[in-house]
Design a protein around this motif. Structure first.
Motif, PDB file in Angstrom:
ATOM      1  N   GLN A  45       0.836  -1.198   0.000  1.00 34.04           N
ATOM      2  CA  GLN A  45       0.000   0.000   0.000  1.00 34.04           C
ATOM      3  C   GLN A  45       0.878   1.258   0.000  1.00 34.04           C
ATOM      4  O   GLN A  45       0.628   2.202  -0.749  1.00 34.04           O
ATOM      5  CB  GLN A  45      -0.900   0.013   1.245  1.00 34.04           C
ATOM      6  CG  GLN A  45      -2.062  -0.961   1.209  1.00 34.04           C
ATOM      7  CD  GLN A  45      -3.334  -0.337   0.679  1.00 34.04           C
ATOM      8  OE1 GLN A  45      -3.572   0.859   0.833  1.00 34.04           O
ATOM      9  NE2 GLN A  45      -4.183  -1.156   0.057  1.00 34.04           N
ATOM     10  N   GLU A  46       1.929   1.250   0.816  1.00 41.58           N
ATOM     11  CA  GLU A  46       2.803   2.417   0.926  1.00 41.58           C
ATOM     12  C   GLU A  46       3.500   2.713  -0.403  1.00 41.58           C
ATOM     13  O   GLU A  46       3.587   3.871  -0.840  1.00 41.58           O
ATOM     14  CB  GLU A  46       3.856   2.185   2.025  1.00 41.58           C
ATOM     15  CG  GLU A  46       3.302   2.129   3.444  1.00 41.58           C
ATOM     16  CD  GLU A  46       2.571   0.830   3.755  1.00 41.58           C
ATOM     17  OE1 GLU A  46       1.735   0.834   4.694  1.00 41.58           O
ATOM     18  OE2 GLU A  46       2.791  -0.191   3.042  1.00 41.58           O
ATOM     19  N   HIS A 240     -10.482   3.059   3.919  1.00 45.30           N
ATOM     20  CA  HIS A 240      -9.873   4.378   3.775  1.00 45.30           C
ATOM     21  C   HIS A 240      -8.654   4.284   2.869  1.00 45.30           C
ATOM     22  O   HIS A 240      -8.150   3.190   2.571  1.00 45.30           O
ATOM     23  CB  HIS A 240      -9.448   4.929   5.149  1.00 45.30           C
ATOM     24  CG  HIS A 240      -8.349   4.124   5.790  1.00 45.30           C
ATOM     25  ND1 HIS A 240      -7.028   4.484   5.698  1.00 45.30           N
ATOM     26  CD2 HIS A 240      -8.384   2.965   6.502  1.00 45.30           C
ATOM     27  CE1 HIS A 240      -6.285   3.581   6.341  1.00 45.30           C
ATOM     28  NE2 HIS A 240      -7.082   2.650   6.839  1.00 45.30           N
ATOM     29  N   GLN A 242      -5.121   5.883   3.179  1.00 44.64           N
ATOM     30  CA  GLN A 242      -4.140   6.623   3.986  1.00 44.64           C
ATOM     31  C   GLN A 242      -4.812   7.648   4.913  1.00 44.64           C
ATOM     32  O   GLN A 242      -4.349   8.782   5.024  1.00 44.64           O
ATOM     33  CB  GLN A 242      -3.126   7.313   3.072  1.00 44.64           C
ATOM     34  CG  GLN A 242      -2.205   6.319   2.351  1.00 44.64           C
ATOM     35  CD  GLN A 242      -0.981   6.983   1.784  1.00 44.64           C
ATOM     36  OE1 GLN A 242      -1.087   8.017   1.132  1.00 44.64           O
ATOM     37  NE2 GLN A 242       0.187   6.408   2.017  1.00 44.64           N
ATOM     38  N   SER A 243      -5.867   7.245   5.569  1.00 44.04           N
ATOM     39  CA  SER A 243      -6.603   8.135   6.487  1.00 44.04           C
ATOM     40  C   SER A 243      -6.908   7.397   7.782  1.00 44.04           C
ATOM     41  O   SER A 243      -8.050   7.356   8.245  1.00 44.04           O
ATOM     42  CB  SER A 243      -7.904   8.623   5.835  1.00 44.04           C
ATOM     43  OG  SER A 243      -7.658   9.334   4.657  1.00 44.04           O
ATOM     44  N   THR A 244      -5.881   6.815   8.389  1.00 49.04           N
ATOM     45  CA  THR A 244      -6.059   5.956   9.556  1.00 49.04           C
ATOM     46  C   THR A 244      -6.725   6.685  10.726  1.00 49.04           C
ATOM     47  O   THR A 244      -7.705   6.191  11.304  1.00 49.04           O
ATOM     48  CB  THR A 244      -4.702   5.382  10.013  1.00 49.04           C
ATOM     49  OG1 THR A 244      -4.074   4.731   8.906  1.00 49.04           O
ATOM     50  CG2 THR A 244      -4.905   4.388  11.134  1.00 49.04           C
ATOM     51  N   GLU A 245      -6.228   7.864  11.067  1.00 49.14           N
ATOM     52  CA  GLU A 245      -6.792   8.593  12.213  1.00 49.14           C
ATOM     53  C   GLU A 245      -8.212   9.058  11.927  1.00 49.14           C
ATOM     54  O   GLU A 245      -9.100   8.970  12.793  1.00 49.14           O
ATOM     55  CB  GLU A 245      -5.901   9.790  12.568  1.00 49.14           C
ATOM     56  CG  GLU A 245      -4.544   9.396  13.137  1.00 49.14           C
ATOM     57  CD  GLU A 245      -3.722  10.607  13.556  1.00 49.14           C
ATOM     58  OE1 GLU A 245      -4.268  11.734  13.578  1.00 49.14           O
ATOM     59  OE2 GLU A 245      -2.534  10.412  13.855  1.00 49.14           O
ATOM     60  N   GLU A 248     -10.737   6.168  12.105  1.00 53.08           N
ATOM     61  CA  GLU A 248     -11.000   5.729  13.476  1.00 53.08           C
ATOM     62  C   GLU A 248     -11.954   6.696  14.179  1.00 53.08           C
ATOM     63  O   GLU A 248     -12.851   6.269  14.916  1.00 53.08           O
ATOM     64  CB  GLU A 248      -9.687   5.599  14.255  1.00 53.08           C
ATOM     65  CG  GLU A 248      -8.847   4.394  13.864  1.00 53.08           C
ATOM     66  CD  GLU A 248      -9.526   3.068  14.164  1.00 53.08           C
ATOM     67  OE1 GLU A 248     -10.364   3.026  15.098  1.00 53.08           O
ATOM     68  OE2 GLU A 248      -9.221   2.081  13.469  1.00 53.08           O
ATOM     69  N   VAL A 266     -12.140  -2.544   9.540  1.00 54.70           N
ATOM     70  CA  VAL A 266     -11.599  -1.244   9.143  1.00 54.70           C
ATOM     71  C   VAL A 266     -10.383  -1.549   8.285  1.00 54.70           C
ATOM     72  O   VAL A 266      -9.329  -1.923   8.794  1.00 54.70           O
ATOM     73  CB  VAL A 266     -11.205  -0.383  10.365  1.00 54.70           C
ATOM     74  CG1 VAL A 266     -10.665   0.960   9.899  1.00 54.70           C
ATOM     75  CG2 VAL A 266     -12.400  -0.181  11.295  1.00 54.70           C
ATOM     76  N   ASP A 267     -10.527  -1.433   6.976  1.00 52.83           N
ATOM     77  CA  ASP A 267      -9.500  -1.880   6.036  1.00 52.83           C
ATOM     78  C   ASP A 267      -9.021  -0.753   5.129  1.00 52.83           C
ATOM     79  O   ASP A 267      -9.785   0.174   4.829  1.00 52.83           O
ATOM     80  CB  ASP A 267     -10.054  -2.976   5.113  1.00 52.83           C
ATOM     81  CG  ASP A 267     -10.350  -4.274   5.840  1.00 52.83           C
ATOM     82  OD1 ASP A 267      -9.757  -4.506   6.918  1.00 52.83           O
ATOM     83  OD2 ASP A 267     -11.154  -5.064   5.322  1.00 52.83           O
ATOM     84  N   PRO A 268      -7.787  -0.839   4.634  1.00 54.39           N
ATOM     85  CA  PRO A 268      -7.381   0.032   3.522  1.00 54.39           C
ATOM     86  C   PRO A 268      -8.235  -0.306   2.309  1.00 54.39           C
ATOM     87  O   PRO A 268      -8.540  -1.477   2.063  1.00 54.39           O
ATOM     88  CB  PRO A 268      -5.915  -0.340   3.288  1.00 54.39           C
ATOM     89  CG  PRO A 268      -5.474  -0.977   4.568  1.00 54.39           C
ATOM     90  CD  PRO A 268      -6.675  -1.689   5.104  1.00 54.39           C
TER      91      PRO A 268
END
Length: 290
Positions: A45-46, A240, A242-245, A248, A266-268
């Motif tokens: 992903q990165e 999401h 790249q919107s982890t925060e 959540e 809760v997955d990429p």
């Protein structure tokens, strides 16, 4: 009857999680500046977002049917049947291609069942889990296929896009509309109702996007899925880019809005959708569960 469950990486199920679940995941090909990579095998992903944000030419393509066939054939060595759950046929020709392959290749006839239940990402993952639970309950391949096909429209996904850049790049917005939208700081909310990725609403703030998505789910729960909600059969999940925060925080808002509905994942977001919408997106999905 021994049944193998196989899906693709659009489901958000990683190779490591697949091993834990006892399933196989076909990695989706991603083309970056003409070079082919495979999601979660040769491309993380990165690395994907680093290339995407660096203005590389990024697109996704269908897996080679012969490669998928090898995975099916390996599974049939120790199983009587294969249930294959790919991404929605409305978002890719992959499903149609592999359905034809399974129905015409002699070694797969009557043994490999390709499911077109029009899911992707978190809702596709729910289909995989449903199939696994049905296998544990001793259901036949035909029974699993019937259930997955009958419930294919019992799901929704709503996505807030963080930038218009990639919708413009993919031809989903004209340059003029994208320029005006960027100037006005418009954040479109998109929807996936089975077949297509379509516009649902336009907002200017993330808080408004969250409210819009919660209200959309609320409307689904009060109309299309009313009986399923009453029976405790609907689930909620999140994705999401790249919107982890942010995701959540959104999850906590949704938990407060729907305290009696199970939250599953809760997955990429899968790369096949991500390349069209870019980083900064948050999504909520609902799906029936077996």
């Amino acid at each position: 009857m021994k049944i193998a469950i196989i899906t693709d990486s659009n489901s958000g199920i990683t190779q490591s999680l697949a091993k834990e679940l006892g399933i196989s995941v076909v990695p989706m090909p991603v083309l970056i500046d003409g070079e082919q990579y495979y999601e979660d095998l040769t491309l993380s992903q990165e690395e994907f977002y680093e290339k995407l944000k660096g203005d590389a030419n990024v697109s996704t393509s269908q897996p080679n049917p012969l490669d998928v066939g090898e995975i099916w054939a390996e599974a049939l060595k120790t199983n009587d049947a294969v249930i294959y759950i790919p991404m929605s046929s409305g978002l890719s020709e992959t499903c149609h291609t592999l359905t034809h392959y399974a129905e015409t290749e002699e070694q797969f006839k009557g043994k490999v069942f390709v499911i077109d239940n029009q899911r992707i990402s978190i809702t596709q993952r729910q289909s995989v889990m449903d199939a696994l639970n049905m296998v544990k309950d001793g259901k036949t391949a035909e029974e699993i296929c019937k259930y997955l096909n009958e419930t294919k429209k019992q799901s929704s996904i709503y996505i807030m896009v963080g930038t218009l850049k990639y919708l413009k790049k993919g031809g989903r917005l004209t340059p003029a509309v994208a320029a005006i939208g960027t100037l006005l700081k418009i954040k479109p909310v998109l929807q996936i109702q089975g077949e297509k990725l379509d516009q649902f609403a336009k907002v200017r703030k993330i808080s408004d996007a969250k409210t819009t998505m919660i209200n959309a789910i609320k409307h689904d729960f009060e109309t299309r899925f009313k009986d399923l909600v009453a029976a405790g059969k609907m689930t909620l999940a999140f994705a999401h880019t790249q919107s982890t925060e942010e995701i959540e925080a959104f999850k906590e808002e949704v938990k407060a809005a729907f305290p009696n509905v199970e939250i599953t994942y809760v997955d990429p977001l899968s790369l096949s959708v991500s390349c069209h919408i870019g980083p900064g997106a948050i999504a909520i999905g609902c799906a029936v569960r077996y």
